[in-house]
Design a protein around this motif. Structure first.
Motif, PDB file in Angstrom:
ATOM      1  N   SER A 147     -12.452  46.258 -10.055  1.00  0.00           N
ATOM      2  CA  SER A 147     -12.440  46.899 -11.359  1.00  0.00           C
ATOM      3  C   SER A 147     -11.617  48.188 -11.289  1.00  0.00           C
ATOM      4  CB  SER A 147     -13.863  47.232 -11.803  1.00  0.00           C
ATOM      5  OG  SER A 147     -14.425  48.205 -10.932  1.00  0.00           O
ATOM      6  N   PRO A 148     -11.025  48.613 -12.411  1.00  0.00           N
ATOM      7  CA  PRO A 148     -10.335  49.907 -12.417  1.00  0.00           C
ATOM      8  C   PRO A 148     -11.250  51.050 -11.967  1.00  0.00           C
ATOM      9  CG  PRO A 148      -9.771  48.660 -14.390  1.00  0.00           C
ATOM     10  CD  PRO A 148     -10.878  47.901 -13.693  1.00  0.00           C
TER      11      PRO A 148
ATOM     12  N   GLY B 220      -4.889  44.218 -17.997  1.00  0.00           N
ATOM     13  CA  GLY B 220      -5.892  44.148 -19.055  1.00  0.00           C
ATOM     14  C   GLY B 220      -6.496  42.763 -19.192  1.00  0.00           C
ATOM     15  N   ARG B 221      -7.346  42.582 -20.172  1.00  0.00           N
ATOM     16  CA  ARG B 221      -7.975  41.294 -20.428  1.00  0.00           C
ATOM     17  C   ARG B 221      -6.917  40.243 -20.780  1.00  0.00           C
ATOM     18  NH1 ARG B 221     -11.631  45.061 -22.483  1.00  0.00           N
ATOM     19  NH2 ARG B 221     -13.793  44.783 -21.772  1.00  0.00           N
TER      20      ARG B 221
ATOM     21  N   GLY C  86      -6.004  39.544 -24.317  1.00  0.00           N
ATOM     22  CA  GLY C  86      -6.632  40.641 -25.017  1.00  0.00           C
ATOM     23  C   GLY C  86      -8.138  40.554 -25.162  1.00  0.00           C
ATOM     24  N   PHE C  87      -8.739  39.414 -24.782  1.00  0.00           N
ATOM     25  CA  PHE C  87     -10.195  39.290 -24.966  1.00  0.00           C
ATOM     26  C   PHE C  87     -10.897  38.484 -23.875  1.00  0.00           C
ATOM     27  CE2 PHE C  87      -8.350  35.560 -26.941  1.00  0.00           C
ATOM     28  CZ  PHE C  87      -9.246  34.534 -26.679  1.00  0.00           C
ATOM     29  N   ILE C  88     -10.160  37.871 -22.970  1.00  0.00           N
ATOM     30  CA  ILE C  88     -10.779  37.058 -21.925  1.00  0.00           C
ATOM     31  C   ILE C  88     -10.904  37.862 -20.631  1.00  0.00           C
ATOM     32  CG2 ILE C  88     -10.589  34.961 -20.527  1.00  0.00           C
ATOM     33  CD1 ILE C  88      -8.957  33.713 -22.774  1.00  0.00           C
TER      34      ILE C  88
ATOM     35  N   PRO D 282     -10.665  44.055 -17.488  1.00  0.00           N
ATOM     36  CA  PRO D 282      -9.528  44.705 -16.822  1.00  0.00           C
ATOM     37  C   PRO D 282      -9.719  44.657 -15.309  1.00  0.00           C
ATOM     38  CG  PRO D 282     -10.264  46.019 -18.679  1.00  0.00           C
ATOM     39  CD  PRO D 282     -11.295  44.928 -18.492  1.00  0.00           C
ATOM     40  N   ARG D 283      -8.643  44.539 -14.574  1.00  0.00           N
ATOM     41  CA  ARG D 283      -8.749  44.336 -13.128  1.00  0.00           C
ATOM     42  C   ARG D 283      -7.538  44.897 -12.398  1.00  0.00           C
ATOM     43  NH1 ARG D 283      -7.380  40.188 -16.103  1.00  0.00           N
ATOM     44  NH2 ARG D 283      -5.669  38.808 -15.527  1.00  0.00           N
ATOM     45  N   VAL D 284      -7.711  45.076 -11.097  1.00  0.00           N
ATOM     46  CA  VAL D 284      -6.633  45.557 -10.235  1.00  0.00           C
ATOM     47  C   VAL D 284      -6.562  44.632  -9.025  1.00  0.00           C
ATOM     48  CG1 VAL D 284      -5.741  47.492  -8.895  1.00  0.00           C
ATOM     49  CG2 VAL D 284      -7.110  47.937 -10.951  1.00  0.00           C
TER      50      VAL D 284
END
Length: 222
Positions: free
Chosen positions: A163-164, A195-196, A199-201, A204-206
């Motif tokens: 996660s960020p 991001g997702r 836009g919705f699935i 947010p991730r790294v």
């Protein structure tokens, strides 16, 4: 009798022809077409979502890696190499002794219940390690700051992303260990935060491997 033999031969020949045609279509033509489409339209995914650094394949964007120091004499578990961003705990279903680059080969969750004593202790130990490792002079990590993905493994046990929040938690330590400014490392995390999907699935991730490759490049130029 002759007619019977002839009919049998014809049926056998018809069956053989059908076998040859189906083998050619389903065993040769179809796989080649699918492979060709995959290579043309989804080249990276078709080849394992490879990530390259310095012209070499160093991993896949789909599989998490460990960033540890070499084992010391008498050690069974290596210490984390704290100059790198660290991924999620890797607790899958089993390990291998053949491809030692990856400790885990059997993907899956631990299947331990939330109140299982082993799992509870793992989380407590991981939490303490995160606080200790990421607290540096002038910046102390509080237990309340530790996000869930820092102390728990994913359903696969091989999650390549964090996660960020967990990435940002490591920024001070990474900056200090590599002689970089806080602003440089913060920008690195921001630039590698996805991001997702659509836009919705998802969340947010790294990607840790991609982030550490960028970190390596940054330290070369500093």
């Amino acid at each position: 009798m002759n007619n019977s033999v002839t009919n049998t031969a014809r049926l056998l020949w018809a069956g053989l022809r059908a076998l040859l045609v189906l083998t050619l279509v389903t065993g040769v033509v179809y796989p080649l077409v699918v492979t060709g489409i995959a290579q043309a339209a989804f080249h990276n995914k078709a080849n394992g979502s490879e990530i390259k650094a310095d012209g070499k394949v160093v991993g896949s964007s789909l599989i998490g890696q460990s960033y540890n120091l070499p084992l010391k004499k008498g050690q069974e578990t290596p210490d984390a190499d704290l100059k790198w961003f660290q991924g999620r705990p890797a607790n899958g279903l089993g390990s291998n002794s053949i491809n030692t680059q990856y400790k885990l080969i059997l993907s899956g969750a631990t299947n331990l219940a939330a109140d299982n004593k082993v799992l509870v202790q793992q989380v407590k130990d991981a939490q303490a390690a995160v606080v200790k490792d990421n607290s540096v002079p002038g910046y102390t990590v509080e237990v309340s700051q530790v996000p869930p993905d820092a102390v728990t493994s994913s359903g696969s046990g091989l999650d390549p992303d964090i996660s960020p929040a967990y990435a940002e938690l490591q920024v001070h330590r990474v900056a200090e260990r590599n002689g970089l400014s806080l602003a440089q490392v913060e920008k690195l995390v921001k630039d590698h935060t996805t991001g997702r999907t659509l836009g919705f699935i998802g969340e947010p991730r790294v990607n840790v491997l991609e982030l550490d490759i960028a970190l390596k490049d940054l330290t070369k130029g500093s």
